[in-house]
Design a protein around this motif. Structure first.
Motif, PDB file in Angstrom:
ATOM      1  N   TYR A  31      -7.439   2.756  -3.451  1.00 40.05           N
ATOM      2  CA  TYR A  31      -6.843   3.223  -4.962  1.00 40.05           C
ATOM      3  C   TYR A  31      -6.316   2.627  -5.885  1.00 40.05           C
ATOM      4  N   ILE A  32      -7.274   2.264  -6.782  1.00 43.68           N
ATOM      5  CA  ILE A  32      -8.525   2.276  -8.000  1.00 43.68           C
ATOM      6  C   ILE A  32      -7.861   3.208  -8.869  1.00 43.68           C
ATOM      7  N   ALA A  33      -8.096   4.688  -8.127  1.00 46.79           N
ATOM      8  CA  ALA A  33      -7.457   5.597  -8.871  1.00 46.79           C
ATOM      9  C   ALA A  33      -6.267   6.055  -9.533  1.00 46.79           C
ATOM     10  N   ASN A  34      -5.304   5.516  -8.632  1.00 47.14           N
ATOM     11  CA  ASN A  34      -3.456   6.002  -8.301  1.00 47.14           C
ATOM     12  C   ASN A  34      -2.829   5.375  -9.670  1.00 47.14           C
ATOM     13  N   PRO A  35      -2.581   5.275 -10.424  1.00 46.38           N
ATOM     14  CA  PRO A  35      -1.614   5.814 -11.661  1.00 46.38           C
ATOM     15  C   PRO A  35      -0.735   4.122 -10.813  1.00 46.38           C
ATOM     16  N   ASN A  36      -0.193   4.130 -10.205  1.00 47.06           N
ATOM     17  CA  ASN A  36       0.213   3.429  -9.191  1.00 47.06           C
ATOM     18  C   ASN A  36      -0.291   2.228  -8.595  1.00 47.06           C
ATOM     19  N   TYR A  37      -1.585   2.033  -8.893  1.00 49.31           N
ATOM     20  CA  TYR A  37      -2.338   0.869  -8.197  1.00 49.31           C
ATOM     21  C   TYR A  37      -2.202  -0.284  -8.591  1.00 49.31           C
ATOM     22  N   PRO A  38      -2.556  -0.076 -10.339  1.00 50.21           N
ATOM     23  CA  PRO A  38      -1.571  -1.247 -11.543  1.00 50.21           C
ATOM     24  C   PRO A  38      -0.174  -1.588 -11.848  1.00 50.21           C
ATOM     25  N   THR A  39       0.483  -0.727 -11.309  1.00 50.61           N
ATOM     26  CA  THR A  39       2.398  -0.714 -11.159  1.00 50.61           C
ATOM     27  C   THR A  39       2.841  -2.416 -10.385  1.00 50.61           C
ATOM     28  N   VAL A  40       1.757  -1.269  -9.203  1.00 45.81           N
ATOM     29  CA  VAL A  40       2.653  -2.142  -8.386  1.00 45.81           C
ATOM     30  C   VAL A  40       2.050  -3.942  -8.097  1.00 45.81           C
ATOM     31  N   GLU A  65       0.904  -1.190   0.035  1.00 51.27           N
ATOM     32  CA  GLU A  65       0.121  -0.182   0.091  1.00 51.27           C
ATOM     33  C   GLU A  65       0.727   1.068   0.123  1.00 51.27           C
ATOM     34  N   SER A  66       1.990   1.371   0.810  1.00 48.98           N
ATOM     35  CA  SER A  66       2.811   1.909   0.570  1.00 48.98           C
ATOM     36  C   SER A  66       3.604   3.321  -0.835  1.00 48.98           C
ATOM     37  N   ASP A  67       3.594   2.106  -0.988  1.00 47.57           N
ATOM     38  CA  ASP A  67       4.201   2.132  -2.230  1.00 47.57           C
ATOM     39  C   ASP A  67       3.430   2.589  -3.692  1.00 47.57           C
ATOM     40  N   ILE A  68       2.467   2.271  -3.559  1.00 42.87           N
ATOM     41  CA  ILE A  68       0.847   3.442  -4.313  1.00 42.87           C
ATOM     42  C   ILE A  68       1.755   4.189  -4.023  1.00 42.87           C
ATOM     43  N   VAL A  69       1.433   5.141  -3.140  1.00 43.92           N
ATOM     44  CA  VAL A  69       0.733   6.240  -2.695  1.00 43.92           C
ATOM     45  C   VAL A  69       2.140   6.824  -2.332  1.00 43.92           C
ATOM     46  N   SER A  70       3.146   6.186  -3.254  1.00 48.39           N
ATOM     47  CA  SER A  70       4.668   6.808  -3.047  1.00 48.39           C
ATOM     48  C   SER A  70       4.786   7.434  -4.779  1.00 48.39           C
ATOM     49  N   THR A  71       5.955   7.808  -4.620  1.00 44.39           N
ATOM     50  CA  THR A  71       5.856   7.997  -6.103  1.00 44.39           C
ATOM     51  C   THR A  71       6.269   6.960  -7.665  1.00 44.39           C
ATOM     52  N   THR A  72       6.097   7.889  -8.317  1.00 44.97           N
ATOM     53  CA  THR A  72       6.064   6.971  -9.950  1.00 44.97           C
ATOM     54  C   THR A  72       7.121   5.699 -10.164  1.00 44.97           C
ATOM     55  N   THR A  73       8.353   6.693  -9.424  1.00 46.82           N
ATOM     56  CA  THR A  73       9.717   5.628  -9.850  1.00 46.82           C
ATOM     57  C   THR A  73       9.739   4.987  -8.230  1.00 46.82           C
ATOM     58  N   ASN A  74       9.614   5.156  -7.528  1.00 50.57           N
ATOM     59  CA  ASN A  74       9.129   3.336  -6.537  1.00 50.57           C
ATOM     60  C   ASN A  74       8.246   2.855  -6.540  1.00 50.57           C
ATOM     61  N   ALA A  75       7.043   3.247  -7.563  1.00 51.24           N
ATOM     62  CA  ALA A  75       6.450   1.991  -7.799  1.00 51.24           C
ATOM     63  C   ALA A  75       6.801   1.422  -8.752  1.00 51.24           C
ATOM     64  N   ALA A  76       7.414   2.048  -9.532  1.00 53.17           N
ATOM     65  CA  ALA A  76       7.703   1.083 -10.821  1.00 53.17           C
ATOM     66  C   ALA A  76       8.747   0.115 -10.129  1.00 53.17           C
ATOM     67  N   ALA A  77       9.535   0.297  -9.333  1.00 50.27           N
ATOM     68  CA  ALA A  77      11.233  -0.119  -8.467  1.00 50.27           C
ATOM     69  C   ALA A  77      10.069  -1.335  -7.708  1.00 50.27           C
ATOM     70  N   TYR A  78       8.374  -1.335  -7.588  1.00 49.58           N
ATOM     71  CA  TYR A  78       8.679  -1.744  -7.028  1.00 49.58           C
ATOM     72  C   TYR A  78       8.797  -4.019  -6.579  1.00 49.58           C
ATOM     73  N   SER A  79       9.242  -4.121  -8.345  1.00 47.71           N
ATOM     74  CA  SER A  79       9.743  -6.137  -8.717  1.00 47.71           C
ATOM     75  C   SER A  79      10.661  -6.017  -8.248  1.00 47.71           C
ATOM     76  N   VAL A  80      11.651  -4.943  -8.364  1.00 45.78           N
ATOM     77  CA  VAL A  80      12.998  -5.517  -8.118  1.00 45.78           C
ATOM     78  C   VAL A  80      13.002  -5.409  -6.276  1.00 45.78           C
ATOM     79  N   ASN A  81      12.702  -4.331  -6.065  1.00 47.19           N
ATOM     80  CA  ASN A  81      12.690  -4.535  -4.350  1.00 47.19           C
ATOM     81  C   ASN A  81      11.666  -5.319  -3.492  1.00 47.19           C
ATOM     82  N   LEU A  82      10.584  -6.100  -4.581  1.00 45.43           N
ATOM     83  CA  LEU A  82       9.923  -7.086  -4.182  1.00 45.43           C
ATOM     84  C   LEU A  82      11.593  -8.859  -3.494  1.00 45.43           C
TER      85      LEU A  82
END
Length: 329
Positions: free
Chosen positions: A202-211, A156-173
């Motif tokens: 989170y549905i409207a957050n563009p980072n939701y599908p990314t995470v 959840e916290s990575d969804i409401v973070s920056t686009t860069t952090n959300a995009a890095a979720y797969s690598v970070n996990l």
């Protein structure tokens, strides 16, 4: 067998214990068959400089609300019954979770089995695990304390973070899972849930599908990682549309228990093969197994099969009848 539970607020739990059922089993009461070691964020350090308390599984191991619960209550109830089908096996849970803790900072993993570059709350998680295992070994000196798997509820916290952090979720996990394995047990299975479509905040957050896609990518490409699907109305949330309510938390615990039983409870299949017998089992990647055989069910001969999921033994007309068992080494 010890299961580690961690993550952020939905791992800690934001559901009231009064929402747990009292029938047919009263889950508002302690589960005496499941030892439980936990530390909540902000709780005091013990007098001997350790973190955590050893008790039996029950609601109340949450930072908030008082008497609340996370996935551990229903997970413990269901998984303990599966484990106890194996004689001499008992479930133990160690839990530490912190709300609003991101994977890119708070739970960041350095990836090298040290605490260098680890986030503060990941360091606390490791400390609670270390202290919990030490307490279990001191309390149950005649028992073998063996790690079974990690449960991780996060994202959840990575969804409401920056686009860069959300995009890095797969690598970070991926780095996080690798670090947990290197630090705790190199073959430890890792179970995590995907962000739910019921978390509509989170549905409207563009980072939701990314995470969400990052989580699915890890499950598809990391052999020891297993993703729990939490889409569907049974994973219902509180009015904030973020945190699972009492029904949702029970559904989460159920889902983890089913997947963990499928992976962790050893199932062996035997079939005739040309000139012999063929055994197959649901091996965990990297785990070593041994074959036990007996002609009378009294005396057994053990041999190492290694990190594999199958075994073949040739028979001849003179070979006596045999019984076989497969066991994790």
């Amino acid at each position: 067998r010890v299961v580690l539970v961690g993550g952020q607020s939905n791992a800690d739990g934001r559901a009231p214990g009064s929402g747990l059922p009292i029938a047919p089993v009263n889950l508002q009461l302690p589960q005496a068959n499941v030892p439980f070691y936990y530390h909540t964020n902000g709780a005091a350090t013990n007098g001997h400089c350790t973190l955590g308390t050893l008790t039996t599984l029950r609601p109340g191991a949450t930072e908030m609300p008082v008497g609340g619960f996370g996935p551990e209550v229903k997970l413990g109830y269901e998984l303990s019954r599966a484990f106890e089908q194996q004689p001499g096996t008992q479930l133990v849970i160690i839990k530490y979770a912190k709300g609003n803790s991101s994977l890119h900072t708070d739970c960041k993993a350095g990836g090298d089995a040290t605490t260098n570059n680890d986030g503060n709350h990941y360091k606390i998680f490791q400390r609670v695990v270390t202290d919990g295992l030490a307490k279990l070994r001191a309390t149950y000196p005649a028992d073998t304390i063996k790690l079974a798997g990690t449960v991780w509820v996060h994202g959840e916290s990575d969804i409401v973070s920056t686009t860069t952090n959300a995009a890095a979720y797969s690598v970070n996990l991926t780095v996080f899972i690798t670090d947990v394995c290197l630090t705790v047990d190199s073959t430890l299975p890792f179970f995590f849930n995907r962000i739910s479509n019921q978390q509509t905040a989170y549905i409207a957050n563009p980072n939701y599908p990314t995470v969400r896609s990052g989580q699915a990518n890890v499950a598809a490409n990391f052999a020891a990682a297993y993703m729990i699907d939490t889409d569907g109305t049974t994973f219902s949330c509180n009015s904030d549309n973020i945190h699972y309510n009492a029904i949702g938390q029970q559904s989460l615990g159920d889902a983890f228990a089913r997947k963990m039983a499928e992976v962790l409870v050893l199932k062996t299949f035997i079939a005739p093969a040309t000139g012999g017998i063929h055994l197959n089992w649901n091996a965990i990647p990297g785990k070593n197994y041994q074959i036990r055989s007996s002609s009378d069910l009294l005396s057994w001969i053990s041999s190492s099969a290694g990190a594999t999921s199958q075994y073949y033994e040739a028979f001849t007309a003179e070979t006596p009848s045999k019984f076989f068992q497969v066991a994790e080494q």
